[in-house]
Scaffold this motif. Structure first.
Motif, PDB file in Angstrom:
ATOM      1  N   GLY A  68      62.253  23.544   1.633  1.00 53.66           N
ATOM      2  CA  GLY A  68      63.295  24.624   1.735  1.00 53.66           C
ATOM      3  C   GLY A  68      62.969  25.361   1.759  1.00 53.66           C
ATOM      4  O   GLY A  68      62.550  26.537   1.540  1.00 53.66           O
ATOM      5  N   LEU A  69      62.257  25.823   0.387  1.00 55.28           N
ATOM      6  CA  LEU A  69      61.827  26.507  -0.605  1.00 55.28           C
ATOM      7  C   LEU A  69      60.623  27.632   0.495  1.00 55.28           C
ATOM      8  O   LEU A  69      60.417  28.604   0.613  1.00 55.28           O
ATOM      9  N   ARG A  70      59.636  26.424   1.116  1.00 50.88           N
ATOM     10  CA  ARG A  70      58.550  26.733   1.086  1.00 50.88           C
ATOM     11  C   ARG A  70      58.528  27.163   2.781  1.00 50.88           C
ATOM     12  O   ARG A  70      58.057  28.664   3.419  1.00 50.88           O
ATOM     13  N   ARG A  71      59.382  27.111   3.148  1.00 50.09           N
ATOM     14  CA  ARG A  71      60.417  27.338   5.105  1.00 50.09           C
ATOM     15  C   ARG A  71      60.681  28.606   4.614  1.00 50.09           C
ATOM     16  O   ARG A  71      60.518  29.328   5.176  1.00 50.09           O
ATOM     17  N   LEU A  72      61.253  29.408   3.274  1.00 45.72           N
ATOM     18  CA  LEU A  72      62.554  30.674   3.668  1.00 45.72           C
ATOM     19  C   LEU A  72      60.782  31.432   3.292  1.00 45.72           C
ATOM     20  O   LEU A  72      61.277  32.926   3.337  1.00 45.72           O
ATOM     21  N   SER A  73      60.402  31.055   2.039  1.00 42.67           N
ATOM     22  CA  SER A  73      58.873  32.059   1.875  1.00 42.67           C
ATOM     23  C   SER A  73      58.415  32.496   3.448  1.00 42.67           C
ATOM     24  O   SER A  73      58.025  33.447   3.738  1.00 42.67           O
ATOM     25  N   GLN A  74      57.860  31.277   4.184  1.00 41.13           N
ATOM     26  CA  GLN A  74      57.645  31.702   5.766  1.00 41.13           C
ATOM     27  C   GLN A  74      58.095  32.815   6.234  1.00 41.13           C
ATOM     28  O   GLN A  74      57.718  33.277   6.963  1.00 41.13           O
ATOM     29  N   ALA A  75      59.463  31.956   6.730  1.00 43.29           N
ATOM     30  CA  ALA A  75      60.656  33.202   7.274  1.00 43.29           C
ATOM     31  C   ALA A  75      60.360  34.329   7.225  1.00 43.29           C
ATOM     32  O   ALA A  75      60.782  35.391   7.212  1.00 43.29           O
ATOM     33  N   LEU A  76      60.391  34.418   5.583  1.00 39.83           N
ATOM     34  CA  LEU A  76      60.538  36.266   5.146  1.00 39.83           C
ATOM     35  C   LEU A  76      59.401  36.546   4.714  1.00 39.83           C
ATOM     36  O   LEU A  76      59.049  37.497   4.257  1.00 39.83           O
ATOM     37  N   GLY A  77      58.176  36.089   4.620  1.00 42.54           N
ATOM     38  CA  GLY A  77      57.131  36.723   4.496  1.00 42.54           C
ATOM     39  C   GLY A  77      57.311  36.886   3.447  1.00 42.54           C
ATOM     40  O   GLY A  77      55.759  38.130   2.747  1.00 42.54           O
ATOM     41  N   VAL A  78      56.989  36.154   2.516  1.00 39.59           N
ATOM     42  CA  VAL A  78      57.452  36.726   0.921  1.00 39.59           C
ATOM     43  C   VAL A  78      55.992  35.456   0.475  1.00 39.59           C
ATOM     44  O   VAL A  78      55.862  34.120   0.601  1.00 39.59           O
ATOM     45  N   THR A  79      55.544  35.884  -0.493  1.00 43.24           N
ATOM     46  CA  THR A  79      54.523  35.023  -0.784  1.00 43.24           C
ATOM     47  C   THR A  79      55.331  34.615  -2.467  1.00 43.24           C
ATOM     48  O   THR A  79      55.856  35.051  -3.060  1.00 43.24           O
ATOM     49  N   MET A  80      54.759  32.947  -2.595  1.00 46.92           N
ATOM     50  CA  MET A  80      55.773  32.364  -3.662  1.00 46.92           C
ATOM     51  C   MET A  80      54.512  31.568  -4.366  1.00 46.92           C
ATOM     52  O   MET A  80      53.391  30.871  -3.699  1.00 46.92           O
ATOM     53  N   LEU A  81      54.381  31.733  -5.099  1.00 40.30           N
ATOM     54  CA  LEU A  81      53.756  30.693  -6.434  1.00 40.30           C
ATOM     55  C   LEU A  81      54.743  29.341  -7.098  1.00 40.30           C
ATOM     56  O   LEU A  81      55.671  30.436  -7.871  1.00 40.30           O
ATOM     57  N   LEU A  82      54.594  28.202  -6.709  1.00 44.20           N
ATOM     58  CA  LEU A  82      55.988  27.298  -7.410  1.00 44.20           C
ATOM     59  C   LEU A  82      55.467  26.785  -8.562  1.00 44.20           C
ATOM     60  O   LEU A  82      54.391  25.702  -7.863  1.00 44.20           O
ATOM     61  N   LYS A  83      55.735  26.382  -9.981  1.00 44.67           N
ATOM     62  CA  LYS A  83      55.946  25.369 -10.453  1.00 44.67           C
ATOM     63  C   LYS A  83      56.648  24.418 -10.942  1.00 44.67           C
ATOM     64  O   LYS A  83      57.707  24.238 -10.887  1.00 44.67           O
ATOM     65  N   VAL A  84      56.281  22.871 -10.222  1.00 50.36           N
ATOM     66  CA  VAL A  84      56.746  21.780  -9.711  1.00 50.36           C
ATOM     67  C   VAL A  84      57.414  21.502 -11.015  1.00 50.36           C
ATOM     68  O   VAL A  84      56.349  21.291 -11.856  1.00 50.36           O
TER      69      VAL A  84
END
Length: 239
Positions: free
Chosen positions: A146-162
């Motif tokens: 969900g986070l990945r899809r949201l970042s793609q839809a909004l054009g926001v670059t995301m670094l994620l620590k799981v």
């Protein structure tokens, strides 16, 4: 850490203590290796076992595939809970069970799917906004997708620590980042809070630099490489 798999193989008192706590059916030795069945609350459809490995590390195994993407994070939680120089399987099993409960709760909450036909973008601000978000944990594949899809839809670059804890570093157009944060606050989290923000005239992360990390040091190095060290360090500050 001492080699707990060997220690428990030689020390029946310690092994017996585990049996008395967790039950005979949920503690066993396999080829000298101690294993404890974890309580998955019936959510994953298969037995989940914590394995004590040589050198004091732990692994998590499951007969099914529903935990494939989360097993490494669960094992890291168990290993981190072990106390150097002391019997550690009990502490590791308790920590792994708590983490598994978090994961089971996440499975009940499927992150919203961002429709490709739905325009979420605002883009009415020229300013760039950077944001670091702290979460108690980010493990479930549904949340990560969900986070990945949201970042793609909004054009926001995301670094994620799981894992435990979870960290989200965002950079993009001011309104897009604001919308990203507003959207994820609608999801169910054990704890989610924005720890820091920065405004800038331009972006420093490449637009397609999205990445996920299992190690806190790795995401910290990446942020430092792009001049975001001060922002990232705010994730450890409560005020």
């Amino acid at each position: 850490l001492r080699d707990m798999s060997m220690d428990f193989g030689e020390d029946d008192d310690e092994f017996g203590a585990l049996v008395s706590i967790f039950g005979e059916a949920d503690v066993k030795r396999v080829a000298g290796e101690v294993r404890v069945r974890l309580d998955d609350r019936g959510r994953f459809g298969s037995d989940v076992w914590l394995r004590c490995l040589a050198g004091g590390a732990f692994d998590v195994t499951s007969c099914g595939s529903r935990l494939d993407s989360e097993r490494t994070a669960l094992a890291e939680v168990a290993t981190a809970a072990a106390t150097p120089g002391e019997p550690s399987i009990y502490a590791a099993a308790i920590a792994a069970n708590e983490a598994l409960a978090d994961l089971a709760d996440d499975r009940d909450d499927v992150a919203p799917v961002v429709s490709k036909s739905e325009s979420l973008r605002v883009n009415n601000a020229k300013k760039t906004l950077r944001c670091v978000v702290y979460s108690h944990h980010i493990v479930a594949q549904s949340k990560r997708d969900g986070l990945r899809r949201l970042s793609q839809a909004l054009g926001v670059t995301m670094l994620l620590k799981v894992g435990w804890p979870g960290v989200i570093v965002l950079e993009g157009a001011y309104d897009d980042v604001r919308l990203f944060v507003d959207e994820i606050h609608k999801w169910r989290w054990k704890h989610l809070v924005v720890r820091g923000e920065q405004e800038a005239d331009e972006r420093t992360l490449p637009p397609k630099a999205n990445a996920a990390f299992l190690d806190m040091a790795a995401i910290a190095r990446t942020c430092a490489d792009y001049g975001l060290d001060d922002l990232f360090q705010r994730v450890f500050r409560r005020n």
